[in-house]
Design an enzyme around this catalytic site. Structure first.
Site, PDB file in Angstrom:
ATOM      1  N   HIS A 119       0.845  -1.189   0.000  1.00 26.85           N
ATOM      2  CA  HIS A 119       0.000   0.000   0.000  1.00 26.85           C
ATOM      3  C   HIS A 119       0.882   1.242   0.000  1.00 26.85           C
ATOM      4  O   HIS A 119       2.083   1.160   0.292  1.00 26.85           O
ATOM      5  CB  HIS A 119      -0.901   0.031   1.237  1.00 26.85           C
ATOM      6  CG  HIS A 119      -1.812  -1.147   1.358  1.00 26.85           C
ATOM      7  ND1 HIS A 119      -2.994  -1.248   0.654  1.00 26.85           N
ATOM      8  CD2 HIS A 119      -1.732  -2.284   2.114  1.00 26.85           C
ATOM      9  CE1 HIS A 119      -3.597  -2.390   0.977  1.00 26.85           C
ATOM     10  NE2 HIS A 119      -2.844  -3.048   1.854  1.00 26.85           N
ATOM     11  N   ASP A 122      -1.205   8.725  -1.652  1.00 26.94           N
ATOM     12  CA  ASP A 122      -1.095   9.855  -2.584  1.00 26.94           C
ATOM     13  C   ASP A 122      -1.857  11.008  -1.937  1.00 26.94           C
ATOM     14  O   ASP A 122      -3.076  10.930  -1.780  1.00 26.94           O
ATOM     15  CB  ASP A 122      -1.710   9.442  -3.931  1.00 26.94           C
ATOM     16  CG  ASP A 122      -1.954  10.611  -4.883  1.00 26.94           C
ATOM     17  OD1 ASP A 122      -1.758  11.781  -4.497  1.00 26.94           O
ATOM     18  OD2 ASP A 122      -2.381  10.345  -6.025  1.00 26.94           O
ATOM     19  N   HIS A 124      -3.300  14.587  -2.147  1.00 27.60           N
ATOM     20  CA  HIS A 124      -3.629  15.689  -3.062  1.00 27.60           C
ATOM     21  C   HIS A 124      -3.167  17.041  -2.500  1.00 27.60           C
ATOM     22  O   HIS A 124      -3.049  18.003  -3.236  1.00 27.60           O
ATOM     23  CB  HIS A 124      -5.138  15.737  -3.322  1.00 27.60           C
ATOM     24  CG  HIS A 124      -5.637  14.587  -4.157  1.00 27.60           C
ATOM     25  ND1 HIS A 124      -6.896  14.578  -4.724  1.00 27.60           N
ATOM     26  CD2 HIS A 124      -5.054  13.423  -4.516  1.00 27.60           C
ATOM     27  CE1 HIS A 124      -7.061  13.446  -5.399  1.00 27.60           C
ATOM     28  NE2 HIS A 124      -5.959  12.725  -5.284  1.00 27.60           N
ATOM     29  N   HIS A 159      -5.362   9.134  -0.799  1.00 29.93           N
ATOM     30  CA  HIS A 159      -5.838   7.782  -1.111  1.00 29.93           C
ATOM     31  C   HIS A 159      -4.679   6.868  -1.453  1.00 29.93           C
ATOM     32  O   HIS A 159      -3.581   7.325  -1.785  1.00 29.93           O
ATOM     33  CB  HIS A 159      -6.858   7.805  -2.252  1.00 29.93           C
ATOM     34  CG  HIS A 159      -6.316   8.304  -3.557  1.00 29.93           C
ATOM     35  ND1 HIS A 159      -5.754   7.478  -4.496  1.00 29.93           N
ATOM     36  CD2 HIS A 159      -6.241   9.559  -4.074  1.00 29.93           C
ATOM     37  CE1 HIS A 159      -5.373   8.198  -5.542  1.00 29.93           C
ATOM     38  NE2 HIS A 159      -5.643   9.465  -5.309  1.00 29.93           N
ATOM     39  N   CYS A 160      -4.935   5.591  -1.419  1.00 29.27           N
ATOM     40  CA  CYS A 160      -3.937   4.605  -1.802  1.00 29.27           C
ATOM     41  C   CYS A 160      -3.830   4.580  -3.324  1.00 29.27           C
ATOM     42  O   CYS A 160      -4.831   4.721  -4.022  1.00 29.27           O
ATOM     43  CB  CYS A 160      -4.331   3.224  -1.262  1.00 29.27           C
ATOM     44  SG  CYS A 160      -2.965   2.045  -1.288  1.00 29.27           S
ATOM     45  N   HIS A 170      -8.066  -0.477  -4.531  1.00 31.80           N
ATOM     46  CA  HIS A 170      -7.767  -0.112  -3.142  1.00 31.80           C
ATOM     47  C   HIS A 170      -8.660   1.045  -2.680  1.00 31.80           C
ATOM     48  O   HIS A 170      -9.096   1.077  -1.536  1.00 31.80           O
ATOM     49  CB  HIS A 170      -6.289   0.257  -2.976  1.00 31.80           C
ATOM     50  CG  HIS A 170      -5.366  -0.925  -2.979  1.00 31.80           C
ATOM     51  ND1 HIS A 170      -4.353  -1.092  -2.066  1.00 31.80           N
ATOM     52  CD2 HIS A 170      -5.322  -2.020  -3.787  1.00 31.80           C
ATOM     53  CE1 HIS A 170      -3.714  -2.229  -2.315  1.00 31.80           C
ATOM     54  NE2 HIS A 170      -4.277  -2.800  -3.368  1.00 31.80           N
ATOM     55  N   MET A 175      -9.646   2.745   0.997  1.00 36.46           N
ATOM     56  CA  MET A 175      -8.410   3.472   1.310  1.00 36.46           C
ATOM     57  C   MET A 175      -8.415   4.912   0.802  1.00 36.46           C
ATOM     58  O   MET A 175      -7.776   5.253  -0.199  1.00 36.46           O
ATOM     59  CB  MET A 175      -7.193   2.727   0.768  1.00 36.46           C
ATOM     60  CG  MET A 175      -6.980   1.412   1.499  1.00 36.46           C
ATOM     61  SD  MET A 175      -5.388   0.676   1.170  1.00 36.46           S
ATOM     62  CE  MET A 175      -4.372   1.462   2.409  1.00 36.46           C
ATOM     63  N   HIS A 280     -26.319  17.707   0.871  1.00 37.57           N
ATOM     64  CA  HIS A 280     -27.464  18.579   1.139  1.00 37.57           C
ATOM     65  C   HIS A 280     -27.925  18.324   2.569  1.00 37.57           C
ATOM     66  O   HIS A 280     -28.043  17.168   2.980  1.00 37.57           O
ATOM     67  CB  HIS A 280     -28.593  18.238   0.148  1.00 37.57           C
ATOM     68  CG  HIS A 280     -29.887  18.909   0.433  1.00 37.57           C
ATOM     69  ND1 HIS A 280     -30.198  20.161  -0.038  1.00 37.57           N
ATOM     70  CD2 HIS A 280     -30.966  18.497   1.152  1.00 37.57           C
ATOM     71  CE1 HIS A 280     -31.414  20.493   0.374  1.00 37.57           C
ATOM     72  NE2 HIS A 280     -31.904  19.503   1.104  1.00 37.57           N
ATOM     73  N   GLU A 304     -28.016  25.473  -1.228  1.00 34.35           N
ATOM     74  CA  GLU A 304     -28.948  24.399  -0.863  1.00 34.35           C
ATOM     75  C   GLU A 304     -28.274  23.028  -0.999  1.00 34.35           C
ATOM     76  O   GLU A 304     -28.484  22.147  -0.189  1.00 34.35           O
ATOM     77  CB  GLU A 304     -30.208  24.454  -1.731  1.00 34.35           C
ATOM     78  CG  GLU A 304     -29.945  24.336  -3.221  1.00 34.35           C
ATOM     79  CD  GLU A 304     -31.213  24.371  -4.051  1.00 34.35           C
ATOM     80  OE1 GLU A 304     -31.206  25.082  -5.073  1.00 34.35           O
ATOM     81  OE2 GLU A 304     -32.190  23.701  -3.708  1.00 34.35           O
ATOM     82  N   THR A 305     -27.465  22.886  -2.034  1.00 32.54           N
ATOM     83  CA  THR A 305     -26.754  21.634  -2.307  1.00 32.54           C
ATOM     84  C   THR A 305     -25.417  22.032  -2.913  1.00 32.54           C
ATOM     85  O   THR A 305     -25.344  23.018  -3.635  1.00 32.54           O
ATOM     86  CB  THR A 305     -27.545  20.775  -3.321  1.00 32.54           C
ATOM     87  OG1 THR A 305     -28.825  20.477  -2.764  1.00 32.54           O
ATOM     88  CG2 THR A 305     -26.848  19.470  -3.659  1.00 32.54           C
ATOM     89  N   HIS A 331     -27.686  14.230  -2.400  1.00 26.29           N
ATOM     90  CA  HIS A 331     -28.990  14.517  -2.989  1.00 26.29           C
ATOM     91  C   HIS A 331     -29.194  13.914  -4.372  1.00 26.29           C
ATOM     92  O   HIS A 331     -30.016  14.396  -5.165  1.00 26.29           O
ATOM     93  CB  HIS A 331     -29.299  16.016  -2.980  1.00 26.29           C
ATOM     94  CG  HIS A 331     -30.763  16.318  -2.811  1.00 26.29           C
ATOM     95  ND1 HIS A 331     -31.700  16.038  -3.786  1.00 26.29           N
ATOM     96  CD2 HIS A 331     -31.459  16.824  -1.770  1.00 26.29           C
ATOM     97  CE1 HIS A 331     -32.901  16.396  -3.349  1.00 26.29           C
ATOM     98  NE2 HIS A 331     -32.782  16.874  -2.121  1.00 26.29           N
TER      99      HIS A 331
HETATM  100 CU   LIG Z   1      -3.722   0.181  -0.606  1.00 22.16          CU
END
Ligand SMILES: [Cu+2]
Length: 368
Positions: A119, A122, A124, A159-160, A170, A175, A280, A304-305, A331
């Site tokens: 594993h 990453d 962001h 995330h993986c 994954h 993950m 929402h 609203e959303t 929603h």
């Molecule tokens: Cu993984």
């Protein structure tokens, strides 16, 4: 105008400068970083978030976190459907990590001997190849430490991403998580006025793809590896069997509902690492919403959303004005009701008749 030779020389010169720059910046960076204060933070399972200052009290620091990967079966609905989950720190989503802009986030990622797969992570929020994915790839029985500078304020997915077909598998096995990088002086409205929250909750939304047997029942597997072939076939259809908040249908409803009081301001961080969604609050609004989750942009108001792009995390601030049970949903109501993407806020306080009242209770039609 440059001759071809000059242009080539220029290229060589530029290459020399580029080659020299990392050494220089590495030296500066090493010296500066060694002098920074360190803070060790213990992560907590979502929807809760570790204690943190909304406004930084000091200059930049190194914030240390540890996450241990856990591969384990998890129940994802009331019928007992099993996901052969892969998790950061045992929860889906992984914990929210909070730092301030200019801080360094230093993560030790542990992949225990008991794991069956390699594993990584990453981020962001990070700047550098693969968000640190290449630098953090750990086999079972290994650990690794990555440090990155939090240069942009906002909420960001992690995330993986161990390469190729492993990446989506994954992620849809659990993950993912999020980082929140707060501006050093805290959140602000469009005029620069400070915005504060009394509570913070982290909602991670997941789409799951559980294979079915010939009778249409969800199948159970011994391990993630055993489930792989069938799961990929369902994934390729792009129709999830479950769309849930925090790892399971009902994980944030009833007794496990998120809580608030009338008059309190709540910051809701909502991430989806793989698929679009549209949070929402039924009966409420987003007072201030960073729909793309990036705090250098002014927040939108009175939404609203809001729309969370797959692979991103949004932040929404809402002050509850009425008591009651508020459903907080994706929603797309099929995903909310049929597939699981519903949470609750239970809010205590005084009802305000001015905002809403039942003028006449249901009764027989009077013929007016
Ligand atoms: Cu993984």
């Amino acid at each position: 105008m440059l001759t071809r030779r000059e242009a080539l020389l220029g290229t060589v010169f530029a290459a020399t400068v580029i080659a020299a720059a990392p050494v220089l910046s590495a030296e500066i960076s090493k010296k500066d970083i060694a002098g920074l204060p360190r803070e060790r933070v213990k992560l907590v399972a979502p929807p809760f978030v570790h204690d943190h200052d909304q406004v930084a009290k000091t200059g930049p620091k190194i914030v240390e976190f540890t996450m241990t990967i856990q591969e384990k079966p998890m129940v994802i609905d009331a019928e007992g459907t099993q996901l052969n989950a892969m998790t950061y720190e045992g929860s889906i989503p992984g914990p929210l990590m909070v730092v301030h802009e200019g801080d360094y986030l230093e993560l030790t990622l542990v992949n225990p001997e008991s794991s069956t797969l390699a594993h990584n992570i990453d981020f962001h929020a990070a700047t550098g190849a693969l968000g640190g994915g290449e630098l953090t790839l750990v086999n079972p029985g290994e650990q690794v430490t990555l440090r990155f500078k939090a240069t942009r304020a906002g909420t960001f997915v992690y995330h993986c991403a161990p390469g190729g077909a492993m990446i989506p598998w994954h992620v849809v096995s659990g993950m993912s998580g999020a980082v929140m990088v707060l501006p050093r002086d805290g959140l602000k409205d469009e005029n620069g006025k400070p915005l504060r929250y009394d509570r913070i909750y982290y909602v991670g939304e997941n789409d799951f793809y559980i294979p079915r047997d010939e009778q249409g029942r969800f199948k159970k597997y011994e391990s993630a590896g055993d489930a792989y072939d069938d799961t990929v076939k369902v994934m390729r259809g792009l129709i999830p069997t479950h769309v849930v908040f925090n790892g399971a249908a009902g994980s944030l409803t009833g007794q496990r509902a998120m809580k608030a009081k009338v008059g309190e301001t709540v910051l809701i961080v909502h991430s989806q690492a793989n698929r679009d969604t549209r949070p929402h609050i039924i009966g409420g609004h987003g007072d201030y919403v960073w729909e793309q989750g990036k705090f250098s942009n002014p927040p939108a108001k009175d939404l609203e959303t809001w729309f969370v792009r797959g692979g991103s995390a949004a932040a929404a601030l809402y002050r509850f004005r009425q008591p009651g049970v508020y459903a907080y949903v994706n929603h797309n109501l099929i995903e909310a009701v049929e597939l699981g993407a519903t949470a609750h806020f239970t809010v205590d306080g005084e009802w305000n008749d001015d905002l809403m009242t039942q003028v006449a209770a249901p009764s027989a039609i009077s013929g007016l």
